[in-house]
Design an enzyme around this catalytic site. Structure first.
Site, PDB file in Angstrom:
ATOM      1  N   ARG A  15       0.863  -1.156   0.004  1.00 54.18           N
ATOM      2  CA  ARG A  15       0.265  -0.236   0.130  1.00 54.18           C
ATOM      3  C   ARG A  15       0.984   1.087  -0.001  1.00 54.18           C
ATOM      4  O   ARG A  15       2.133   1.456   0.236  1.00 54.18           O
ATOM      5  CB  ARG A  15      -0.876   0.239   1.675  1.00 54.18           C
ATOM      6  CG  ARG A  15      -2.119  -0.627   1.259  1.00 54.18           C
ATOM      7  CD  ARG A  15      -2.963  -0.867   2.181  1.00 54.18           C
ATOM      8  NE  ARG A  15      -2.171  -1.835   3.634  1.00 54.18           N
ATOM      9  CZ  ARG A  15      -2.173  -1.622   5.119  1.00 54.18           C
ATOM     10  NH1 ARG A  15      -3.893  -1.338   5.625  1.00 54.18           N
ATOM     11  NH2 ARG A  15      -1.699  -2.394   5.860  1.00 54.18           N
ATOM     12  N   LYS A  74       1.499   2.530   7.231  1.00 60.15           N
ATOM     13  CA  LYS A  74       1.181   1.316   8.912  1.00 60.15           C
ATOM     14  C   LYS A  74       3.009   1.998   9.352  1.00 60.15           C
ATOM     15  O   LYS A  74       3.450   2.998   9.618  1.00 60.15           O
ATOM     16  CB  LYS A  74       2.718  -0.151   7.666  1.00 60.15           C
ATOM     17  CG  LYS A  74       1.537  -1.011   7.375  1.00 60.15           C
ATOM     18  CD  LYS A  74       0.367  -1.162   8.411  1.00 60.15           C
ATOM     19  CE  LYS A  74       0.453  -2.420   9.782  1.00 60.15           C
ATOM     20  NZ  LYS A  74      -0.521  -2.387  10.509  1.00 60.15           N
ATOM     21  N   TYR A  93      -0.994   4.366  10.699  1.00 60.86           N
ATOM     22  CA  TYR A  93      -1.463   3.408  11.788  1.00 60.86           C
ATOM     23  C   TYR A  93      -0.277   3.847  12.976  1.00 60.86           C
ATOM     24  O   TYR A  93       0.342   3.514  12.068  1.00 60.86           O
ATOM     25  CB  TYR A  93      -2.056   2.453  11.022  1.00 60.86           C
ATOM     26  CG  TYR A  93      -3.112   2.614  10.586  1.00 60.86           C
ATOM     27  CD1 TYR A  93      -4.489   2.950  11.480  1.00 60.86           C
ATOM     28  CD2 TYR A  93      -3.384   1.945   9.191  1.00 60.86           C
ATOM     29  CE1 TYR A  93      -5.836   2.476  10.399  1.00 60.86           C
ATOM     30  CE2 TYR A  93      -4.405   1.778   8.022  1.00 60.86           C
ATOM     31  CZ  TYR A  93      -5.309   2.140   9.362  1.00 60.86           C
ATOM     32  OH  TYR A  93      -6.742   2.257   8.575  1.00 60.86           O
ATOM     33  N   HIS A  95      -0.932   2.104  16.244  1.00 63.21           N
ATOM     34  CA  HIS A  95      -0.637   0.852  16.973  1.00 63.21           C
ATOM     35  C   HIS A  95       0.844   0.496  18.118  1.00 63.21           C
ATOM     36  O   HIS A  95       0.222  -0.192  18.219  1.00 63.21           O
ATOM     37  CB  HIS A  95      -0.391  -0.235  16.039  1.00 63.21           C
ATOM     38  CG  HIS A  95      -2.010  -0.826  14.943  1.00 63.21           C
ATOM     39  ND1 HIS A  95      -3.441  -0.857  14.835  1.00 63.21           N
ATOM     40  CD2 HIS A  95      -1.796  -0.630  13.801  1.00 63.21           C
ATOM     41  CE1 HIS A  95      -4.022  -0.529  13.817  1.00 63.21           C
ATOM     42  NE2 HIS A  95      -2.874  -0.742  13.377  1.00 63.21           N
ATOM     43  N   GLU A 117      -5.868   4.905  13.562  1.00 63.97           N
ATOM     44  CA  GLU A 117      -6.703   3.955  14.171  1.00 63.97           C
ATOM     45  C   GLU A 117      -7.774   4.539  15.150  1.00 63.97           C
ATOM     46  O   GLU A 117      -8.978   3.834  16.026  1.00 63.97           O
ATOM     47  CB  GLU A 117      -5.859   2.618  14.955  1.00 63.97           C
ATOM     48  CG  GLU A 117      -5.252   2.560  15.718  1.00 63.97           C
ATOM     49  CD  GLU A 117      -3.745   3.089  15.325  1.00 63.97           C
ATOM     50  OE1 GLU A 117      -3.024   3.121  16.544  1.00 63.97           O
ATOM     51  OE2 GLU A 117      -3.996   3.802  13.994  1.00 63.97           O
ATOM     52  N   SER A 132     -10.642  -2.450   8.107  1.00 65.08           N
ATOM     53  CA  SER A 132     -11.649  -3.497   8.960  1.00 65.08           C
ATOM     54  C   SER A 132     -12.289  -3.953   7.647  1.00 65.08           C
ATOM     55  O   SER A 132     -12.278  -5.242   7.864  1.00 65.08           O
ATOM     56  CB  SER A 132     -12.387  -2.596   9.936  1.00 65.08           C
ATOM     57  OG  SER A 132     -11.197  -2.541  10.949  1.00 65.08           O
ATOM     58  N   VAL A 253     -12.336  -9.352  17.602  1.00 61.25           N
ATOM     59  CA  VAL A 253     -12.021  -8.679  18.957  1.00 61.25           C
ATOM     60  C   VAL A 253     -11.067  -7.434  19.092  1.00 61.25           C
ATOM     61  O   VAL A 253     -10.215  -7.530  19.414  1.00 61.25           O
ATOM     62  CB  VAL A 253     -11.685  -9.415  20.446  1.00 61.25           C
ATOM     63  CG1 VAL A 253     -11.776  -8.164  22.067  1.00 61.25           C
ATOM     64  CG2 VAL A 253     -13.265 -10.356  20.260  1.00 61.25           C
ATOM     65  N   LEU A 254     -11.252  -6.038  19.105  1.00 62.20           N
ATOM     66  CA  LEU A 254     -10.804  -4.682  19.253  1.00 62.20           C
ATOM     67  C   LEU A 254     -11.222  -3.606  19.872  1.00 62.20           C
ATOM     68  O   LEU A 254     -12.282  -3.967  20.167  1.00 62.20           O
ATOM     69  CB  LEU A 254     -10.596  -4.632  18.023  1.00 62.20           C
ATOM     70  CG  LEU A 254      -9.246  -2.949  17.198  1.00 62.20           C
ATOM     71  CD1 LEU A 254      -7.676  -3.341  18.262  1.00 62.20           C
ATOM     72  CD2 LEU A 254      -9.271  -2.329  16.243  1.00 62.20           C
ATOM     73  N   ILE A 281      -7.087 -10.708  13.209  1.00 65.09           N
ATOM     74  CA  ILE A 281      -7.706  -9.752  12.883  1.00 65.09           C
ATOM     75  C   ILE A 281      -6.351  -8.608  13.834  1.00 65.09           C
ATOM     76  O   ILE A 281      -6.694  -7.664  13.906  1.00 65.09           O
ATOM     77  CB  ILE A 281      -8.673  -9.281  12.387  1.00 65.09           C
ATOM     78  CG1 ILE A 281      -8.893 -10.385  11.043  1.00 65.09           C
ATOM     79  CG2 ILE A 281      -9.185  -8.260  11.940  1.00 65.09           C
ATOM     80  CD1 ILE A 281     -10.745 -10.060  10.664  1.00 65.09           C
ATOM     81  N   ALA A 282      -7.131  -8.633  15.043  1.00 67.35           N
ATOM     82  CA  ALA A 282      -6.954  -7.646  15.887  1.00 67.35           C
ATOM     83  C   ALA A 282      -4.850  -8.070  16.381  1.00 67.35           C
ATOM     84  O   ALA A 282      -4.235  -7.189  17.781  1.00 67.35           O
ATOM     85  CB  ALA A 282      -7.454  -8.026  17.432  1.00 67.35           C
ATOM     86  N   ASP A 284      -2.914  -6.655  15.216  1.00 69.71           N
ATOM     87  CA  ASP A 284      -1.866  -5.235  15.572  1.00 69.71           C
ATOM     88  C   ASP A 284      -2.137  -5.048  16.760  1.00 69.71           C
ATOM     89  O   ASP A 284      -1.169  -3.693  17.225  1.00 69.71           O
ATOM     90  CB  ASP A 284      -2.757  -4.200  13.941  1.00 69.71           C
ATOM     91  CG  ASP A 284      -1.664  -3.836  13.042  1.00 69.71           C
ATOM     92  OD1 ASP A 284      -0.611  -4.239  12.886  1.00 69.71           O
ATOM     93  OD2 ASP A 284      -2.274  -3.861  12.041  1.00 69.71           O
ATOM     94  N   VAL A 313      -0.957 -12.582  10.557  1.00 68.94           N
ATOM     95  CA  VAL A 313      -0.108 -10.770   9.709  1.00 68.94           C
ATOM     96  C   VAL A 313      -0.826 -10.269   9.857  1.00 68.94           C
ATOM     97  O   VAL A 313      -1.815  -9.669   9.918  1.00 68.94           O
ATOM     98  CB  VAL A 313      -0.471 -11.240   7.981  1.00 68.94           C
ATOM     99  CG1 VAL A 313       0.148 -10.219   6.456  1.00 68.94           C
ATOM    100  CG2 VAL A 313       0.297 -13.119   7.294  1.00 68.94           C
ATOM    101  N   ASN A 315      -0.432  -7.132   8.395  1.00 67.54           N
ATOM    102  CA  ASN A 315      -0.929  -5.993   7.110  1.00 67.54           C
ATOM    103  C   ASN A 315      -1.852  -6.952   6.531  1.00 67.54           C
ATOM    104  O   ASN A 315      -1.120  -6.608   4.848  1.00 67.54           O
ATOM    105  CB  ASN A 315       0.289  -5.768   6.627  1.00 67.54           C
ATOM    106  CG  ASN A 315       1.217  -5.940   6.061  1.00 67.54           C
ATOM    107  OD1 ASN A 315       1.795  -7.638   6.969  1.00 67.54           O
ATOM    108  ND2 ASN A 315       1.836  -5.699   5.018  1.00 67.54           N
TER     109      ASN A 315
END
Length: 385
Positions: A15, A74, A93, A95, A117, A132, A253-254, A281-282, A284, A313, A315
């Site tokens: 990206r 990132k 982002y 994080h 975020e 997301s 869950v985030l 997915i959480a 990061d 992963v 990203n």
């Protein structure tokens, strides 16, 4: 304002923080944009397109970073920390809740870190939501892929193949257990159902549970693909109930800006089928699954623990870089324009931008990050003068 656009260096991160269209908008507002050579190639944007939009191409990362404002996708990696300088405005982002080294580097260098975020607007997360959606949809596709026996999976096609079976004997469908019914979870669920799989969504918020139960898209997909959809409360008891049946577990869950809670325990993972897959997915924000103790990369995306594949992963959207870049930059551009035009002090009068300020003048200004990292918190309002 002078704005830098460096090339992303995270593993397989294709990206880019601005598109040529976004650059054109910034230039139109009187700003100068310096794009590192090749920064947009991974998303299909050539240097020539950036030049046509009014940017100047610079050959090195140093020249892209050496500006008043830097726009990225990132969080900076360790070998980018030396580019930091006092007063630099970094818009990306971050994080930080699970990244003490980066937090310390930003504070030491007195970088103004505005994190995508943590920005809020009318109760939503306008700069987190686009990714997301991408991550949610990709998670279901990735899970379906790793169900293949050639990946060590259980060999299931998520939707089976019983459509033209005259005896209606049918074949087994896969079961996707999705924890969290927000943007990422909803997109994971709808994509899994579009593949024909059965889906269980576990959600903590009672109001959201009712919304999901009456959601037209979920109900329509259930009818069209003859897929079962179960929506229930996210409790330890229910995770234990469904996890042993699941072929894929997708945890979304985030808590925005904070370290993710560990809702999936090791004892739960041990109940899963051999060859099943977990996608967190959480990751990061530290991840919400106890058995995920590391991040993985697109080059080497899974590891095995307790006979279960773990995909972590950090990203995920980077693999669909053009779609993800365009979705993200469409959302970030108005805020980038406002920050560049007004500077952070005046731009912070916009509450959405204010919520994004994580570091300022060497102070940590986002409370959930301060709590996660046990670093002193300073309210940004006391510094923005």
């Amino acid at each position: 304002m002078k704005i830098g656009l460096p090339k992303e260096i995270k593993n397989n991160e294709n990206r880019v923080g601005l598109t040529p269209t976004a650059v054109k908008t910034l230039v139109k507002h009187g700003h100068k944009v310096f794009v590192q050579k090749g920064a947009g190639i991974g998303s299909g944007f050539s240097d020539k397109e950036f030049i046509s939009a009014g940017a100047k191409i610079v050959p090195t990362a140093q020249q892209a970073w050496n500006n008043e404002m830097v726009v990225k996708v990132k969080e900076p990696l360790v070998n980018e920390y030396h580019f930091f300088k006092p007063g630099m405005l970094l818009f990306t982002y971050l994080h930080l809740a699970d990244n003490l080294p980066l937090t310390k580097a930003l504070l030491k260098s007195k970088v103004t870190g505005v994190a995508y975020e943590t920005m809020r607007k009318n109760g939503t997360l306008p700069l987190l939501a686009p990714m997301s959606r991408v991550a949610g949809r990709r998670s279901a596709i990735i899970a379906a892929n790793f169900m293949g026996s050639h990946h060590g999976g259980i060999g299931l096609l998520p939707g089976g193949v019983d459509d033209n079976d005259p005896k209606k004997i049918g074949t087994e469908k896969g079961l996707f257990l999705v924890i969290g019914g927000g943007v990422a979870g909803y997109n994971a669920a709808t994509t899994a159902m579009g593949l024909g799989a059965n889906v269980v969504i576990l959600e903590r918020n009672p109001k959201r549970i009712q919304e999901l139960k009456h959601d037209n898209k979920l109900n329509t997909l259930s009818k069209v693909f003859k897929s079962k959809i179960v929506i229930d409360a996210s409790t330890d008891a229910n995770i234990n109930k469904y996890i042993s049946q699941a072929d894929a577990l997708i945890s979304t869950v985030l808590i925005p800006g904070a370290k993710a809670p560990k809702v999936v325990k090791t004892s739960m993972v041990k109940k899963m089928k051999p060859g099943s897959i977990i996608i967190d997915i959480a990751i990061d924000q530290g991840g919400s699954v106890e058995t995920i103790n590391r991040t993985t990369t697109h080059d080497n995306p899974v590891y095995i623990a307790h006979n279960v594949m773990h995909y972590a992963v950090a990203n995920m959207p980077g693999a669909t870089s053009r779609t993800a870049t365009m979705a993200l930059v469409n959302a970030t551009t108005p805020y980038a324009v406002e920050l560049a035009a007004s500077g952070v002090v005046n731009a912070a009068k916009n509450s959405t931008i204010y919520d994004g300020i994580n570091t300022y003048q060497g102070k940590l200004t986002f409370k959930p990050v301060a709590e996660a990292l046990k670093i002193a918190y300073t309210e940004a309002k006391s510094l923005l003068k």
